[in-house]
Design a protein around this motif. Structure first.
Motif, PDB file in Angstrom:
ATOM      1  N   PRO A   5       0.822  -1.221   0.000  1.00 31.76           N
ATOM      2  CA  PRO A   5       0.000   0.000   0.000  1.00 31.76           C
ATOM      3  C   PRO A   5       0.855   1.270   0.000  1.00 31.76           C
ATOM      4  CG  PRO A   5      -0.812  -1.571   1.628  1.00 31.76           C
ATOM      5  CD  PRO A   5       0.480  -2.120   1.092  1.00 31.76           C
ATOM      6  N   GLU A   6       2.016   1.229   0.706  1.00 34.48           N
ATOM      7  CA  GLU A   6       2.896   2.404   0.733  1.00 34.48           C
ATOM      8  C   GLU A   6       3.439   2.707  -0.657  1.00 34.48           C
ATOM      9  OE1 GLU A   6       3.713  -0.363   2.787  1.00 34.48           O
ATOM     10  OE2 GLU A   6       2.635   0.386   4.512  1.00 34.48           O
ATOM     11  N   ASP A   9       0.657   4.129  -2.856  1.00 32.29           N
ATOM     12  CA  ASP A   9       0.427   5.515  -2.475  1.00 32.29           C
ATOM     13  C   ASP A   9       1.538   6.419  -3.009  1.00 32.29           C
ATOM     14  OD1 ASP A   9      -0.990   7.610  -1.057  1.00 32.29           O
ATOM     15  OD2 ASP A   9       0.656   7.559   0.405  1.00 32.29           O
ATOM     16  N   LYS A  10       2.776   5.934  -2.904  1.00 28.50           N
ATOM     17  CA  LYS A  10       3.919   6.716  -3.402  1.00 28.50           C
ATOM     18  C   LYS A  10       3.781   6.948  -4.907  1.00 28.50           C
ATOM     19  CE  LYS A  10       8.126   6.084  -1.870  1.00 28.50           C
ATOM     20  NZ  LYS A  10       9.461   5.517  -1.609  1.00 28.50           N
ATOM     21  N   LYS A  11       3.415   5.894  -5.639  1.00 33.49           N
ATOM     22  CA  LYS A  11       3.261   6.036  -7.096  1.00 33.49           C
ATOM     23  C   LYS A  11       2.147   7.015  -7.433  1.00 33.49           C
ATOM     24  CE  LYS A  11       4.858   1.491  -8.517  1.00 33.49           C
ATOM     25  NZ  LYS A  11       4.458   0.261  -9.206  1.00 33.49           N
ATOM     26  N   GLN A  12       1.052   6.983  -6.683  1.00 38.71           N
ATOM     27  CA  GLN A  12      -0.045   7.916  -6.936  1.00 38.71           C
ATOM     28  C   GLN A  12       0.401   9.354  -6.691  1.00 38.71           C
ATOM     29  OE1 GLN A  12      -3.068   6.302  -4.375  1.00 38.71           O
ATOM     30  NE2 GLN A  12      -3.835   4.882  -5.935  1.00 38.71           N
ATOM     31  N   GLN A  13       1.183   9.566  -5.645  1.00 38.98           N
ATOM     32  CA  GLN A  13       1.686  10.910  -5.355  1.00 38.98           C
ATOM     33  C   GLN A  13       2.637  11.386  -6.449  1.00 38.98           C
ATOM     34  OE1 GLN A  13       3.207  11.462  -1.348  1.00 38.98           O
ATOM     35  NE2 GLN A  13       1.785   9.911  -0.586  1.00 38.98           N
TER      36      GLN A  13
END
Length: 193
Positions: A5-6, A9-13
Motif C-alpha cells: 500500500p505504501e 500511495d507513493k506512485k499515486q503521489q
C-alpha cells in the motif's frame, strides 16, 4: 519493488506531481502523454530510486570463508544514479576491488551492493564512498577501492562543450597503503577493458 500500500500511495503521489509538472510546462496530458504520469511514477518508484529508503543492513551479503587474501575485482558493473541537483539520470560503470580479510562474497552480492549505493538520489562521489565503506565494514576487508565512471546529462546539456565529459570518482576504505595498491590494479584493469 513490492506492491505494498505504501508503494501504491507513493506512485499515486508521484503521478499527481508529474501531472502538475506537465501542466506547468503547458503540455496536454493526452495522446502520447496520456499515460505519462503513471509511467513516470512506475519508472521512478520501481527502478530509478528503488534503493532510496533501504538501509545498509537490507543488502543480502552472504559471507564465505576467504580461500586466500589475494585481491578480488569485479569491473564494468552497469549503474545509474539520479542527480539530486537536477533529477537527471547518469549512466555508467562501477569497478570494485578488495583485499579480503576472513571473508569473501559472491559477485552477485557485489552487484547488489552497487545497486544499493546508486539507485537513489545521490551525488556520484557519495555513492562511490558509500560502496567502499559498506564493503569494508560488512566484509571486514583489509582494503577496498571503488570507482564509478558515469556520464551526467545535467552537465553535458548545460555545458555544450561537455557532451563527451565523464565523471570518474574514486573511494578507498581500510588500510590506506593496501587500498592504493588496489587502485593501481583497478587502473590497469579498467585501461584493458
Amino acid at each position: 519493488m513490492s506492491k505494498s500500500p505504501e508503494n501504491t500511495d507513493k506512485k499515486q503521489q508521484i503521478a499527481k506531481a508529474v501531472e502538475q509538472l506537465l501542466h506547468a510546462m503547458d503540455v496536454e496530458i493526452s495522446g502520447e502523454c496520456a499515460q505519462t504520469p503513471e509511467r513516470v511514477a512506475e519508472l521512478w518508484a520501481d527502478h530509478l530510486l528503488v534503493s532510496q529508503d533501504k538501509a545498509p543492513e537490507d543488502i543480502n551479503l552472504t559471507l564465505s570463508p576467504a580461500p586466500n587474501h589475494t585481491p578480488v575485482a569485479l569491473v564494468n558493473i552497469g549503474v545509474h544514479l539520479v542527480c539530486p541537483h537536477h533529477l537527471t539520470i547518469a549512466f555508467g560503470t562501477a569497478h570494485i576491488c578488495y583485499e579480503p580479510g576472513e571473508h569473501v562474497v559472491g559477485f552477485g552480492a557485489l552487484t547488489r551492493l552497487m545497486e544499493h549505493c546508486t539507485q537513489r538520489l545521490c551525488l556520484q562521489e557519495d555513492a562511490t564512498a558509500m560502496a567502499a565503506n559498506l564493503l569494508q565494514e560488512r566484509l571486514q576487508a583489509r582494503a577496498v577501492c571503488v570507482v564509478i565512471d558515469a556520464r551526467h546529462p545535467c552537465h553535458n546539456i548545460i555545458h555544450p562543450r561537455g557532451h563527451d565529459a565523464r565523471a570518474i570518482t574514486w573511494a578507498h576504505a581500510g588500510d590506506a597503503e593496501a587500498a592504493q595498491r588496489l587502485e593501481e590494479k583497478l587502473r590497469q584493469e579498467i585501461k584493458g577493458t
